[in-house]
Design an enzyme around this catalytic site. Structure first.
Site, mmCIF file in Angstrom:
data_model
loop_
_atom_site.group_PDB
_atom_site.id
_atom_site.type_symbol
_atom_site.label_atom_id
_atom_site.label_comp_id
_atom_site.label_asym_id
_atom_site.label_seq_id
_atom_site.Cartn_x
_atom_site.Cartn_y
_atom_site.Cartn_z
ATOM 1 N N GLY A 165 0.837 -1.194 0.000
ATOM 2 C CA GLY A 165 0.000 0.000 0.000
ATOM 3 C C GLY A 165 0.875 1.248 0.000
ATOM 4 O O GLY A 165 2.104 1.169 0.148
ATOM 5 N N ASP A 166 0.225 2.406 -0.205
ATOM 6 C CA ASP A 166 0.941 3.684 -0.146
ATOM 7 C C ASP A 166 2.074 3.802 -1.157
ATOM 8 O O ASP A 166 3.074 4.471 -0.910
ATOM 9 C CB ASP A 166 1.472 3.942 1.283
ATOM 10 C CG ASP A 166 0.358 3.799 2.289
ATOM 11 O OD1 ASP A 166 -0.723 4.340 2.030
ATOM 12 O OD2 ASP A 166 0.552 3.138 3.320
ATOM 13 N N GLY B 188 -2.769 7.006 -5.852
ATOM 14 C CA GLY B 188 -3.633 8.175 -6.012
ATOM 15 C C GLY B 188 -3.018 9.176 -6.978
ATOM 16 O O GLY B 188 -3.678 9.659 -7.894
ATOM 17 N N HIS C 229 -5.556 7.775 -0.359
ATOM 18 C CA HIS C 229 -4.782 8.131 -1.550
ATOM 19 C C HIS C 229 -4.544 9.641 -1.547
ATOM 20 O O HIS C 229 -5.489 10.418 -1.489
ATOM 21 C CB HIS C 229 -5.537 7.720 -2.819
ATOM 22 C CG HIS C 229 -5.628 6.231 -2.978
ATOM 23 N ND1 HIS C 229 -6.171 5.635 -4.074
ATOM 24 C CD2 HIS C 229 -5.228 5.234 -2.167
ATOM 25 C CE1 HIS C 229 -6.099 4.315 -3.926
ATOM 26 N NE2 HIS C 229 -5.540 4.055 -2.775
ATOM 27 N N GLY D 99 8.274 13.721 -7.445
ATOM 28 C CA GLY D 99 7.838 14.671 -6.416
ATOM 29 C C GLY D 99 6.339 14.526 -6.251
ATOM 30 O O GLY D 99 5.698 13.827 -7.040
HETATM 31 P P1 IMP Z 1 -7.030 -3.254 7.871
HETATM 32 O O1 IMP Z 1 -7.267 -3.548 6.433
HETATM 33 O O2 IMP Z 1 -7.343 -1.820 8.221
HETATM 34 O O3 IMP Z 1 -7.646 -4.231 8.814
HETATM 35 O O4 IMP Z 1 -5.463 -3.389 8.113
HETATM 36 C C1 IMP Z 1 -4.796 -4.626 7.885
HETATM 37 C C2 IMP Z 1 -3.337 -4.360 7.560
HETATM 38 O O5 IMP Z 1 -3.268 -3.701 6.295
HETATM 39 C C3 IMP Z 1 -2.651 -3.424 8.543
HETATM 40 O O6 IMP Z 1 -1.275 -3.749 8.672
HETATM 41 C C4 IMP Z 1 -2.824 -2.074 7.908
HETATM 42 O O7 IMP Z 1 -1.893 -1.138 8.347
HETATM 43 C C5 IMP Z 1 -2.651 -2.430 6.452
HETATM 44 N N1 IMP Z 1 -3.331 -1.499 5.550
HETATM 45 C C6 IMP Z 1 -4.649 -1.400 5.300
HETATM 46 N N2 IMP Z 1 -4.885 -0.446 4.394
HETATM 47 C C7 IMP Z 1 -3.706 0.083 4.043
HETATM 48 C C8 IMP Z 1 -3.285 1.097 3.109
HETATM 49 O O8 IMP Z 1 -4.056 1.710 2.396
HETATM 50 N N3 IMP Z 1 -1.975 1.359 3.069
HETATM 51 C C9 IMP Z 1 -1.089 0.689 3.812
HETATM 52 N N4 IMP Z 1 -1.409 -0.277 4.666
HETATM 53 C C10 IMP Z 1 -2.711 -0.582 4.787
HETATM 54 MG MG MG Z 2 -2.364 5.265 1.516
#
Ligand code: IMP
Ligand code: MG
Length: 338
Positions: A12-13, A17, A42, A329
Site C-alpha cells: 500500500g501507499d 492516487g 490516496h 515529487g
Molecule cells: P485493515 O485492512 O485496516 O484491517 O489493516 C490490515 C493491515 O493492512 C494493517 O497492517 C494495515 O496497516 C494495512 N493497511 C490497510 N490499508 C492500508 C493502506 O491503504 N496502506 C497501507 N497499509 C494498509
Molecule cells: Mg495510503
C-alpha cells in the site's frame, strides 16, 4: 482495451492516487472507478491543495471524468460527504446500490478487537467488520438504503457496460498492494480483501474482457504502517527520519510513522504475474541519490541508475511490463514519461 487498472505492488501507499490522477488528466478518461474501503488513503497534490481521499476516485482532478464507486466499495457516509464537499465533484459521482455502508457499530467493533488492532495493525475503520457481516449474510445497510446517498445511486454495471459499448475509456483505481492481499499476500498480516487487478474488476462489476493497461505502482523501497514482513528493514534513526520528513512516509489514514525496508524483488515479480502488469509506474524516485529530474537532469546516476537496473529484472517477468512513468515529487505533473 478500455479499462486501465492501477494496482499497488508493495504494502500500500505506493502512490496510486497520484498516478491515477496523473493518468486521468493525461488520458481524459470518461469514468474513474474506485473500489475497496476507507482504510486506504490516496494522497493527491493538486492546484496547491493536498487531497487525502479515502473514497473518492483520484480521477476527480479531470473535470470531464465521471466518478464511480462499485459494489465492492465500503463507505463511511460522513467521510464521503466531506470528500464530496472538498472535491466539489458530487455532480459527477455515481454509486452502486450494493456498495456497503460501514456503520459506527462496525468501526467500534473493530477498534475494540485487540487482536485486529495490535496483532494485525488494522487501520480500525470498520471495513473488516462490515465485510464480515456481508460474508455472514447479516443485516447490512447498502448505499441504496442510505437517504444521504440516494441521489448518487445508479446501476453501475449497466451504466458502465452501456458506456463501454459506446467506446468509453475508464480508469479503475485499486487499493492497498500485493503484500496486503488477503488471497495472495503475507497472511495474516493482510487486509480483509484481495488487492489485485482481477478482483478490482469484479468489485466494479466489469468482466475480464475489458482490461486494458495494468499499471503496477512501486516505490524504490517498501513501507508498511502495520506489523508483518519488511525485508531488510531500515533501523538507522537518521536515515528513517529522512523518509518520514522529506519522503512524507507517515500513514495518511492512521497517522503512524511507516516502517521502511529495501525493494523486494520477489514481491515485485509476484505483482507483475498476478496482475498481468503491462506498465510500471515508479514514485518517490527523488528519495534516491542521482535522480535530479526536478533540476532538469534527464539521465539517472548513482543509486537511481542502479535502481533502474533492478527494474529491468522486474520487466523480464511475463508479461514483460515497460517502465512507463517515473514520479519525482508529490505534484501532479512531477512525472517523467519514458
Ligand atoms: P485493515 O485492512 O485496516 O484491517 O489493516 C490490515 C493491515 O493492512 C494493517 O497492517 C494495515 O496497516 C494495512 N493497511 C490497510 N490499508 C492500508 C493502506 O491503504 N496502506 C497501507 N497499509 C494498509
Ligand atoms: Mg495510503
Amino acid at each position: 482495451m478500455p479499462v486501465d487498472i492501477v494496482v499497488g505492488g508493495q504494502a500500500g501507499d505506493e502512490g496510486k492516487g497520484k498516478i491515477s490522477a496523473y493518468l486521468a488528466v493525461k488520458n481524459k478518461y470518461d469514468y474513474s472507478i474506485r473500489v475497496g474501503g476507507p482504510n486506504a488513503g490516496h494522497t493527491i497534490f493538486f492546484k496547491d491543495k493536498i487531497y487525502t481521499l479515502k473514497t473518492m476516485p483520484g480521477g476527480f482532478v479531470n473535470p470531464g471524468t465521471k466518478l464511480v464507486l462499485g459494489a465492492g466499495t465500503y463507505i463511511i457516509t460522513d467521510w464521503l460527504e466531506k470528500e464530496i464537499a472538498l472535491t466539489k465533484a458530487g455532480h459527477r459521482l455515481i454509486i452502486d446500490p450494493h456498495a456497503v455502508i460501514i456503520e459506527p457499530r462496525h468501526t467500534a467493533a473493530e477498534r475494540a478487537d485487540a487482536r485486529m488492532m495490535d496483532k494485525i495493525g488494522s487501520v480500525g475503520t470498520g471495513l473488516g467488520a462490515a465485510l464480515r457481516d456481508r460474508v455472514d449474510r447479516k443485516a447490512l445497510r447498502f448505499a441504496k438504503d442510505e437517504p444521504r446517498l440516494k441521489q448518487y445511486v445508479k446501476d453501475v454495471p449497466e451504466l458502465l457496460n452501456k458506456a463501454l459499448a459506446k467506446g468509453s475509456k475508464m480508469l479503475l483505481e485499486g487499493t492497498q498492494g500485493m503484500k496486503l492481499s488477503n488471497l495472495h499476500g503475507e497472511y495474516p498480516y493482510v487486509t480483509s480483501r484481495d488487492t489485485t487487478a482481477s478482483t478490482f474488476m469484479g468489485e466494479a462489476g466489469l468482466g475480464p474482457k475489458y482490461a486494458g493497461e495494468v499499471y503496477a505502482v512501486f516505490k524504490p523501497y517498501v513501507t508498511r504502517v502495520g506489523p508483518g514482513l519488511v525485508a531488510r528493514e531500515m533501523k538507522d534513526k537518521v536515515k528513517l527520519n529522512k523518509y518520514h520528513t522529506a519522503g512524507r512516509e507517515v500513514g495518511s489514514v492512521s497517522g503512524r510513522l511507516r516502517r521502511v525496508g529495501e525493494f523486494e524483488m520477489d514481491v515485485a515479480l509476484q505483482t507483475v504475474r498476478i496482475n498481468s502488469a503491462t506498465r510500471l509506474a515508479i514514485t518517490h524516485i527523488d528519495m534516491l541519490e542521482g535522480a535530479d529530474i526536478s533540476r532538469g537532469v534527464k539521465s539517472f546516476t548513482g543509486e537511481a541508475k542502479k535502481f533502474m537496473g533492478t527494474l529491468a529484472k522486474v520487466c523480464a517477468a511475463y508479461p514483460n511490463p515497460k517502465v512507463a512513468l517515473i514520479s519525482y515529487g508529490p505534484g501532479l505533473n512531477e512525472v517523467l514519461e519514458l
